[in-house]
Design a protein around this motif. Structure first.
Motif, mmCIF file in Angstrom:
data_model
loop_
_atom_site.group_PDB
_atom_site.id
_atom_site.type_symbol
_atom_site.label_atom_id
_atom_site.label_comp_id
_atom_site.label_asym_id
_atom_site.label_seq_id
_atom_site.Cartn_x
_atom_site.Cartn_y
_atom_site.Cartn_z
ATOM 1 N N ARG A 64 0.831 -1.215 0.000
ATOM 2 C CA ARG A 64 0.000 0.000 0.000
ATOM 3 C C ARG A 64 0.861 1.260 0.000
ATOM 4 O O ARG A 64 0.526 2.249 -0.637
ATOM 5 N N GLU A 65 1.945 1.202 0.705
ATOM 6 C CA GLU A 65 2.829 2.368 0.800
ATOM 7 C C GLU A 65 3.541 2.665 -0.526
ATOM 8 O O GLU A 65 3.761 3.822 -0.871
ATOM 9 N N PHE A 66 3.874 1.634 -1.287
ATOM 10 C CA PHE A 66 4.687 1.814 -2.491
ATOM 11 C C PHE A 66 3.900 1.728 -3.793
ATOM 12 O O PHE A 66 4.466 1.925 -4.863
ATOM 13 N N ARG A 67 2.613 1.488 -3.730
ATOM 14 C CA ARG A 67 1.822 1.393 -4.968
ATOM 15 C C ARG A 67 1.719 2.735 -5.690
ATOM 16 O O ARG A 67 1.375 2.787 -6.861
ATOM 17 N N GLN A 68 2.049 3.824 -5.005
ATOM 18 C CA GLN A 68 1.989 5.151 -5.624
ATOM 19 C C GLN A 68 3.015 5.323 -6.738
ATOM 20 O O GLN A 68 2.883 6.204 -7.579
ATOM 21 N N TYR A 69 4.038 4.484 -6.765
ATOM 22 C CA TYR A 69 5.092 4.606 -7.771
ATOM 23 C C TYR A 69 4.675 3.878 -9.045
ATOM 24 O O TYR A 69 4.510 2.667 -9.052
ATOM 25 N N ASP A 70 4.530 4.644 -10.120
ATOM 26 C CA ASP A 70 4.221 4.034 -11.414
ATOM 27 C C ASP A 70 5.493 3.566 -12.111
ATOM 28 O O ASP A 70 5.480 2.619 -12.870
ATOM 29 N N ASN A 71 6.583 4.243 -11.839
ATOM 30 C CA ASN A 71 7.862 3.931 -12.453
ATOM 31 C C ASN A 71 8.638 3.004 -11.513
ATOM 32 O O ASN A 71 8.926 3.347 -10.374
ATOM 33 N N VAL A 72 8.980 1.810 -11.996
ATOM 34 C CA VAL A 72 9.647 0.807 -11.174
ATOM 35 C C VAL A 72 11.016 1.278 -10.697
ATOM 36 O O VAL A 72 11.410 0.996 -9.571
ATOM 37 N N LYS A 73 11.717 1.998 -11.537
ATOM 38 C CA LYS A 73 13.038 2.500 -11.126
ATOM 39 C C LYS A 73 12.901 3.397 -9.894
ATOM 40 O O LYS A 73 13.686 3.295 -8.949
ATOM 41 N N ASP A 74 11.893 4.252 -9.888
ATOM 42 C CA ASP A 74 11.656 5.119 -8.731
ATOM 43 C C ASP A 74 11.237 4.308 -7.506
ATOM 44 O O ASP A 74 11.658 4.590 -6.384
ATOM 45 N N MET A 75 10.393 3.284 -7.725
ATOM 46 C CA MET A 75 9.957 2.429 -6.621
ATOM 47 C C MET A 75 11.158 1.702 -6.019
ATOM 48 O O MET A 75 11.313 1.634 -4.798
ATOM 49 N N TRP A 76 12.007 1.166 -6.890
ATOM 50 C CA TRP A 76 13.184 0.430 -6.433
ATOM 51 C C TRP A 76 14.094 1.336 -5.594
ATOM 52 O O TRP A 76 14.579 0.933 -4.541
ATOM 53 N N SER A 77 14.291 2.561 -6.056
ATOM 54 C CA SER A 77 15.122 3.515 -5.311
ATOM 55 C C SER A 77 14.505 3.838 -3.952
ATOM 56 O O SER A 77 15.209 3.919 -2.939
ATOM 57 N N ALA A 78 13.188 4.031 -3.919
ATOM 58 C CA ALA A 78 12.502 4.339 -2.655
ATOM 59 C C ALA A 78 12.573 3.160 -1.686
ATOM 60 O O ALA A 78 12.756 3.353 -0.476
ATOM 61 N N LEU A 79 12.448 1.943 -2.201
ATOM 62 C CA LEU A 79 12.560 0.754 -1.350
ATOM 63 C C LEU A 79 13.966 0.648 -0.759
ATOM 64 O O LEU A 79 14.129 0.376 0.437
ATOM 65 N N LYS A 80 14.960 0.885 -1.598
ATOM 66 C CA LYS A 80 16.343 0.824 -1.126
ATOM 67 C C LYS A 80 16.600 1.895 -0.071
ATOM 68 O O LYS A 80 17.256 1.641 0.939
ATOM 69 N N GLU A 81 16.053 3.075 -0.300
ATOM 70 C CA GLU A 81 16.221 4.169 0.660
ATOM 71 C C GLU A 81 15.600 3.813 2.015
ATOM 72 O O GLU A 81 16.165 4.076 3.063
ATOM 73 N N LYS A 82 14.425 3.202 1.973
ATOM 74 C CA LYS A 82 13.713 2.903 3.216
ATOM 75 C C LYS A 82 14.271 1.678 3.939
ATOM 76 O O LYS A 82 14.405 1.679 5.161
ATOM 77 N N PHE A 83 14.585 0.621 3.187
ATOM 78 C CA PHE A 83 14.938 -0.641 3.830
ATOM 79 C C PHE A 83 16.389 -1.074 3.639
ATOM 80 O O PHE A 83 16.829 -2.027 4.275
ATOM 81 N N GLY A 84 17.130 -0.421 2.763
ATOM 82 C CA GLY A 84 18.453 -0.895 2.377
ATOM 83 C C GLY A 84 19.583 -0.587 3.329
ATOM 84 O O GLY A 84 20.681 -1.080 3.140
ATOM 85 N N HIS A 85 19.351 0.200 4.315
ATOM 86 C CA HIS A 85 20.426 0.505 5.264
ATOM 87 C C HIS A 85 20.284 -0.369 6.509
ATOM 88 O O HIS A 85 19.220 -0.901 6.785
ATOM 89 N N THR A 86 21.366 -0.526 7.222
ATOM 90 C CA THR A 86 21.350 -1.342 8.430
ATOM 91 C C THR A 86 21.438 -0.426 9.641
ATOM 92 O O THR A 86 22.398 0.318 9.805
ATOM 93 N N SER A 87 20.442 -0.508 10.467
ATOM 94 C CA SER A 87 20.447 0.311 11.682
ATOM 95 C C SER A 87 21.349 -0.339 12.727
ATOM 96 O O SER A 87 21.696 -1.523 12.640
ATOM 97 N N VAL A 88 21.711 0.440 13.718
ATOM 98 C CA VAL A 88 22.526 -0.071 14.820
ATOM 99 C C VAL A 88 21.774 -1.200 15.529
ATOM 100 O O VAL A 88 22.360 -2.227 15.876
#
Length: 166
Positions: free
Chosen positions: A86-110
């Motif tokens: 539901r949060e990511f369905r707003q992205y029509d362009n997959v490249k933009d969705m992929w970047s947003a997913l990486k931004e949100k989940f791709g880092h490792t927290s302490v």
């Protein structure tokens, strides 16, 4: 949608969906979907109107990309837990969705790094696991820690494996 695409989507839905904690493994699996890989890295804008042969080629390329993008979008969204979808369905362009997913989940927290370290340090061989399965599981944990930026020495790995045995 092609039969191959339907098969890929079905396979993705059998496995773990993106839940916010499994981004690294999920993203590796998704990247291997053949039709989708091209859509993850490319974004094409529709050509301006015209009637030249070049315009026709540009329009054809855009329509081919649009089809791949649409398929990739369906694959990505269907391989996510409902709340994330539901949060990511707003992205029509997959490249933009992929970047947003990486931004949100791709880092490792302490906190996540600490949880991975504790999991590795306290892991014990399960009675129903063969030694091979146990070592493979521990190797996966070492790789998760490495991906998170925490590289263990060979000595640390050996000591932890020995402690994990009954």
């Amino acid at each position: 949608m092609s039969t191959a695409a339907k098969t890929i989507i079905a396979e993705l839905n059998k496995g773990d969906k993106l839940n916010g904690d499994n981004y690294e493994i999920w993203s590796m699996k998704i990247q291997y979907a053949p039709e989708e890989k091209e859509a993850l890295n490319v974004s094409i804008m529709p050509p301006e109107s015209g009637n030249t042969p070049q315009h026709d080629r540009d329009l054809e390329a855009y329509q081919a990309w649009k089809k791949k993008n649409s398929l990739a979008r369906i694959m990505l969204l269907s391989s996510m837990d409902d709340d994330i979808m539901r949060e990511f369905r707003q992205y029509d362009n997959v490249k933009d969705m992929w970047s947003a997913l990486k931004e949100k989940f791709g880092h490792t927290s302490v906190a996540k790094l600490r949880a991975l370290t504790i999991k590795f340090d306290t892991y014990k061989k399960r009675p129903d696991h063969t030694m091979r399965k146990h070592l493979r599981h521990m190797s996966n944990m070492v790789n998760e820690l490495k991906d998170a930026g925490h590289v263990l020495t060979e000595e640390q790995q050996v000591q932890t494996v020995i402690r994990s045995l009954p």
